[in-house]
Design a protein around this motif. Sequence first.
Motif, PDB file in Angstrom:
ATOM      1  N   GLY A   1       0.778  -1.415   0.070  1.00 27.50           N
ATOM      2  CA  GLY A   1       0.051  -0.158  -0.207  1.00 27.50           C
ATOM      3  C   GLY A   1       0.657   0.985   0.033  1.00 27.50           C
ATOM      4  O   GLY A   1       1.643   1.490   0.882  1.00 27.50           O
ATOM      5  N   GLY A   2       0.637   2.010  -1.089  1.00 28.20           N
ATOM      6  CA  GLY A   2       1.321   3.417  -1.141  1.00 28.20           C
ATOM      7  C   GLY A   2       0.591   4.477  -0.923  1.00 28.20           C
ATOM      8  O   GLY A   2       0.717   5.705  -1.562  1.00 28.20           O
TER       9      GLY A   2
ATOM     10  N   ALA B   1       0.054   6.041   5.050  1.00 29.31           N
ATOM     11  CA  ALA B   1       0.660   5.161   6.075  1.00 29.31           C
ATOM     12  C   ALA B   1       1.824   4.385   5.307  1.00 29.31           C
ATOM     13  O   ALA B   1       2.837   4.341   6.099  1.00 29.31           O
ATOM     14  CB  ALA B   1      -0.439   4.036   6.183  1.00 29.31           C
ATOM     15  N   GLY B   2       1.570   3.777   4.264  1.00 26.39           N
ATOM     16  CA  GLY B   2       2.724   3.025   3.579  1.00 26.39           C
ATOM     17  C   GLY B   2       4.014   3.837   3.149  1.00 26.39           C
ATOM     18  O   GLY B   2       5.167   3.735   3.565  1.00 26.39           O
TER      19      GLY B   2
ATOM     20  N   GLU C   1       1.965  -1.361  -4.790  1.00 31.29           N
ATOM     21  CA  GLU C   1       0.807  -0.291  -4.854  1.00 31.29           C
ATOM     22  C   GLU C   1       0.113  -0.943  -5.857  1.00 31.29           C
ATOM     23  O   GLU C   1       0.429  -1.090  -6.836  1.00 31.29           O
ATOM     24  CB  GLU C   1       1.219   1.037  -4.961  1.00 31.29           C
TER      25      GLU C   1
ATOM     26  N   ARG D   1      -3.519   9.010  -8.360  1.00 31.22           N
ATOM     27  CA  ARG D   1      -5.060   9.195  -8.002  1.00 31.22           C
ATOM     28  C   ARG D   1      -5.488   9.711  -7.145  1.00 31.22           C
ATOM     29  O   ARG D   1      -6.649   9.651  -6.570  1.00 31.22           O
ATOM     30  CB  ARG D   1      -5.691   7.869  -8.700  1.00 31.22           C
TER      31      ARG D   1
ATOM     32  N   SER E   1      -6.007  17.574   6.876  1.00 29.34           N
ATOM     33  CA  SER E   1      -5.080  18.222   7.977  1.00 29.34           C
ATOM     34  C   SER E   1      -4.447  17.319   8.581  1.00 29.34           C
ATOM     35  O   SER E   1      -4.971  16.226   8.953  1.00 29.34           O
ATOM     36  CB  SER E   1      -6.142  18.960   8.911  1.00 29.34           C
TER      37      SER E   1
ATOM     38  N   VAL F   1      -1.747  -7.197  -4.191  1.00 27.47           N
ATOM     39  CA  VAL F   1      -1.670  -8.157  -3.375  1.00 27.47           C
ATOM     40  C   VAL F   1      -3.003  -9.112  -3.134  1.00 27.47           C
ATOM     41  O   VAL F   1      -3.713  -8.220  -2.741  1.00 27.47           O
ATOM     42  CB  VAL F   1      -0.938  -7.758  -1.996  1.00 27.47           C
TER      43      VAL F   1
ATOM     44  N   ALA G   1     -19.882  12.168   3.458  1.00 28.87           N
ATOM     45  CA  ALA G   1     -19.522  13.277   3.369  1.00 28.87           C
ATOM     46  C   ALA G   1     -19.242  13.748   1.995  1.00 28.87           C
ATOM     47  O   ALA G   1     -18.858  13.056   1.202  1.00 28.87           O
ATOM     48  CB  ALA G   1     -18.267  13.204   4.111  1.00 28.87           C
TER      49      ALA G   1
ATOM     50  N   PRO H   1     -13.879  10.838  10.116  1.00 25.69           N
ATOM     51  CA  PRO H   1     -12.957  11.973  10.012  1.00 25.69           C
ATOM     52  C   PRO H   1     -13.169  13.150  11.241  1.00 25.69           C
ATOM     53  O   PRO H   1     -12.928  14.166  11.107  1.00 25.69           O
ATOM     54  CB  PRO H   1     -13.156  12.381   8.745  1.00 25.69           C
TER      55      PRO H   1
ATOM     56  N   GLY I   1     -10.371  14.520  12.849  1.00 26.22           N
ATOM     57  CA  GLY I   1      -9.363  14.757  11.691  1.00 26.22           C
ATOM     58  C   GLY I   1      -8.078  14.010  11.880  1.00 26.22           C
ATOM     59  O   GLY I   1      -6.935  14.327  11.926  1.00 26.22           O
ATOM     60  N   GLN I   2      -8.119  12.570  12.640  1.00 26.30           N
ATOM     61  CA  GLN I   2      -7.167  12.119  13.143  1.00 26.30           C
ATOM     62  C   GLN I   2      -6.568  10.542  12.245  1.00 26.30           C
ATOM     63  O   GLN I   2      -5.663  10.141  12.532  1.00 26.30           O
ATOM     64  CB  GLN I   2      -7.240  11.297  14.682  1.00 26.30           C
TER      65      GLN I   2
END
Length: 427
Positions: free
Chosen positions: A16-17, A20-21, A39, A45, A52, A141, A193, A320, A323-324
Amino acid sequence: MTITPAPSEFRILIVGGGIAGLATAIALRGPNRRIQILEQSSLNREIGATISLQPNASKFVERSWNLGPHLRAKGSMIDRAFRICSTDGKEQKRVDLTAKSQYGGDRMLYHRQDLHDVLKNAATSTDGKGPAVEILVKSRVVSCDCEKNSVVLEDGKAMEGFDLIVAADGIRSRIRKSVVGEEVSPVRTGQAAYRMMIEAAKIEDDEDIRKFLDPREAVTTMVMGHNNRLIMGPARNGELFSIVAMVPDVSDPSTETSWTTEGNMEDLLEAFKEFPDWCKRLFRHAPELGLWQLRDLDSLSSWTRGKVILIGDAAHAMLPTQGQGASQAIEDAEAIGAFFEDVSGKPSELEVFSRLKLIEEARLPRARQIQLLSRQSAKPATDKGDKKIKISPDQYMDFCCTYNGAKAWREQQESANVAEKLGDLSI
Ligand SMILES: Cc1cc2nc3c(=O)[nH]c(=O)nc-3n(C[C@H](O)[C@H](O)[C@H](O)COP(=O)(O)OP(=O)(O)OC[C@H]3O[C@@H](n4cnc5c(N)ncnc54)[C@H](O)[C@@H]3O)c2cc1C
């Protein structure tokens, strides 16, 4: 003379790119480390929306990894305040973010594409510590074997021999089941949202809008009424103005195909009919209207198995409302970097297992709390028909933003029980 063989490589696979990755790749870079990211997409994309990062995460991105200057060059902004307004347009509360120096970092406003690009460049640049990270795109994967430390790609190719596998493959993770031992599906949160991005130049001359906000000012404005809320603020040095409009999710679960679809302007206007006219004027300036159905995860019992660890949305997807989400992914990355910092070559199995357990101990309970708080904060902001706002976006801010890295957090937790302090929250 005895010649000591050069320590062999520490082989790391990241699946995963996303934020986090890429962040984990940056945190892990170092001599004798070979890091590969798989990825599934072509990695071009990332959507047009703002994101934030809260002080608990921005301090690592901006300072520890020294990406602040690169982000500034793309127009990053320091958020100065939260304004909370009721549906009559009156400001009910203002939280001055510049007065929160105790967090040791700023709340940063980025365009998602910019954050993603800067992280990608930092991972793949030949200037960083150790060899550049290799990103293999269009590499999906389909399975992971936590005993053999191997993965299989969609085209049938198997990859093995890794000392560490980091599963950063998002909320619909393919790897999660192999780690947790059972299927854990994303939870419909009942929230959706809309997202809009407007050129500031298009709205700054509209006097009705300007009476309430300056689209270029580094301030986040929230307008709240019962089940609906608007979260708005600038991006790219104020050239763009971003709006997230949270509404109840009215989609039919039996017919849905994608969680990210095109929104309908009439539905949006209907949902916000009780809101001030200037809000609806703003919506009409949006060239595009995206709609996310919001999902999260129930807290997992474990993030690790063998040499595999789940991180980011794969481990702890959350609403969200604080926002964390990405900020917690950055905390995961920092934790992995910190706990593997002293590993200079190929680690033994025991070294990897023990470090992954320490990371899980440091990160899982905190991420779980923030998942819970994010659900708490999604509760209706006012009683139906009332203007008085019952929730405050800074209610949990001290807990979320007071953070100085996973090692320090773990030490702190050994002497303090955070869950008791926060009271009994039910998920
Ligand atoms: C409306 C909304 C607003 C938000 N606002 C904020 C905010 O302001 N601040 C904040 O901190 N967070 C925010 N978040 C949350 C944040 O966007 C996520 O938590 C964060 O992007 C998660 O990053 P990730 O890398 O874990 O997952 P993802 O971004 O989902 O990345 C996963 C990556 O893995 C790839 N992948 C998936 N499966 C495979 C596979 N099988 N093989 C190979 N690759 C694979 C995907 O293509 C993707 O690139 C918001 C979320 C929403 C919905």
